[in-house]
Design a protein around this motif. Structure first.
Motif, PDB file in Angstrom:
ATOM      1  N   GLY A 174       0.759  -1.242   0.000  1.00  0.00           N
ATOM      2  CA  GLY A 174       0.000   0.000   0.000  1.00  0.00           C
ATOM      3  C   GLY A 174       0.790   1.292   0.000  1.00  0.00           C
ATOM      4  N   TRP A 175       2.102   1.228   0.039  1.00  0.00           N
ATOM      5  CA  TRP A 175       2.907   2.453   0.046  1.00  0.00           C
ATOM      6  C   TRP A 175       2.768   3.224  -1.261  1.00  0.00           C
ATOM      7  N   ILE A 176       2.404   2.529  -2.316  1.00  0.00           N
ATOM      8  CA  ILE A 176       2.241   3.149  -3.627  1.00  0.00           C
ATOM      9  C   ILE A 176       1.202   4.274  -3.590  1.00  0.00           C
ATOM     10  N   THR A 177       0.279   4.230  -2.659  1.00  0.00           N
ATOM     11  CA  THR A 177      -0.737   5.286  -2.566  1.00  0.00           C
ATOM     12  C   THR A 177      -0.101   6.655  -2.351  1.00  0.00           C
ATOM     13  N   LEU A 225      -4.898   1.806  -8.713  1.00  0.00           N
ATOM     14  CA  LEU A 225      -4.536   1.083  -7.492  1.00  0.00           C
ATOM     15  C   LEU A 225      -5.429  -0.131  -7.265  1.00  0.00           C
ATOM     16  N   ASP A 226      -4.808  -1.192  -6.825  1.00  0.00           N
ATOM     17  CA  ASP A 226      -5.541  -2.391  -6.437  1.00  0.00           C
ATOM     18  C   ASP A 226      -6.250  -2.086  -5.110  1.00  0.00           C
ATOM     19  N   PRO A 227      -7.524  -2.412  -4.956  1.00  0.00           N
ATOM     20  CA  PRO A 227      -8.238  -2.134  -3.702  1.00  0.00           C
ATOM     21  C   PRO A 227      -7.538  -2.712  -2.471  1.00  0.00           C
ATOM     22  N   HIS A 228      -6.757  -3.759  -2.663  1.00  0.00           N
ATOM     23  CA  HIS A 228      -6.039  -4.384  -1.545  1.00  0.00           C
ATOM     24  C   HIS A 228      -5.095  -3.409  -0.840  1.00  0.00           C
ATOM     25  N   VAL A 229      -4.576  -2.389  -1.560  1.00  0.00           N
ATOM     26  CA  VAL A 229      -3.606  -1.483  -0.935  1.00  0.00           C
ATOM     27  C   VAL A 229      -4.215  -0.671   0.209  1.00  0.00           C
ATOM     28  N   ALA A 266      -2.487  -4.207   4.770  1.00  0.00           N
ATOM     29  CA  ALA A 266      -1.478  -3.529   3.945  1.00  0.00           C
ATOM     30  C   ALA A 266      -0.845  -2.414   4.780  1.00  0.00           C
ATOM     31  N   ALA A 267       0.391  -2.605   5.170  1.00  0.00           N
ATOM     32  CA  ALA A 267       1.058  -1.689   6.103  1.00  0.00           C
ATOM     33  C   ALA A 267       1.025  -0.226   5.665  1.00  0.00           C
ATOM     34  N   GLY A 268       1.357   0.051   4.424  1.00  0.00           N
ATOM     35  CA  GLY A 268       1.389   1.436   3.952  1.00  0.00           C
ATOM     36  C   GLY A 268       0.023   2.041   3.753  1.00  0.00           C
ATOM     37  N   GLY A 269      -0.923   1.235   3.315  1.00  0.00           N
ATOM     38  CA  GLY A 269      -2.266   1.738   3.053  1.00  0.00           C
ATOM     39  C   GLY A 269      -3.170   1.713   4.262  1.00  0.00           C
ATOM     40  N   ASN A 270      -2.786   0.977   5.288  1.00  0.00           N
ATOM     41  CA  ASN A 270      -3.577   0.871   6.500  1.00  0.00           C
ATOM     42  C   ASN A 270      -3.748   2.262   7.115  1.00  0.00           C
TER      43      ASN A 270
END
Length: 143
Positions: free
Chosen positions: A91-94, A115-119, A124-128
């Motif tokens: 999820g850091w890609i966000t 973005l994949d919804p999973h992020v 997902a550490a970065g997207g959490n």
């Protein structure tokens, strides 16, 4: 306001600021600042995207004071060229999308829509803690 000024000069390094040695200033971001040492790494790693990501979050309306148009292009470029593997899946890609939107709203929007919804999932550490709604709101409200 004073806190944001301090962060801009110590964490979000302007290349021309001459606070740090040239080879460090090229990174544009400080990872950890100690009383007598500065490191380009985080508590959990030393990859460029980890440093850029951790110093970008959280992205809130107050981030407008921190994420300046003169800092973000180089930060986003470093992030984009090094983000891959777990950067994408965790999820850091966000944060790349959010940084891109500061200087190019349509590029940030295009990035977010891919973005994949999973992020944004809890695991997902970065997207959490960062949601699709927050991401799209940030991008849509850029001047």
């Amino acid at each position: 306001k004073h806190t944001s000024i301090c962060i801009k000069h110590t964490q979000r390094v302007r290349y021309s600021a001459q606070i740090y040695p040239e080879e460090f200033a090229e990174h544009r971001t400080a990872g950890i600042i100690w009383s007598n040492l500065i490191q380009y790494q985080t508590w959990f790693g030393q990859l460029q995207w980890e440093v850029q990501g951790i110093q970008t979050l959280p992205v809130t309306p107050a981030s407008e004071f921190l994420l300046s148009k003169d800092w973000t292009p180089k930060a986003a470029s470093l992030f984009e060229t090094t983000c891959g593997g777990s950067c994408d899946t965790d999820g850091w890609i966000t944060f790349l999308c959010l940084l891109q939107a500061i200087t190019d709203k349509s590029k940030g929007w295009e990035c977010a829509m891919k973005l994949d919804p999973h992020v944004f999932a809890g695991e997902a550490a970065g997207g959490n803690g960062n949601s699709l709604t927050n991401t799209l709101y940030w991008i849509a409200t850029r001047p």
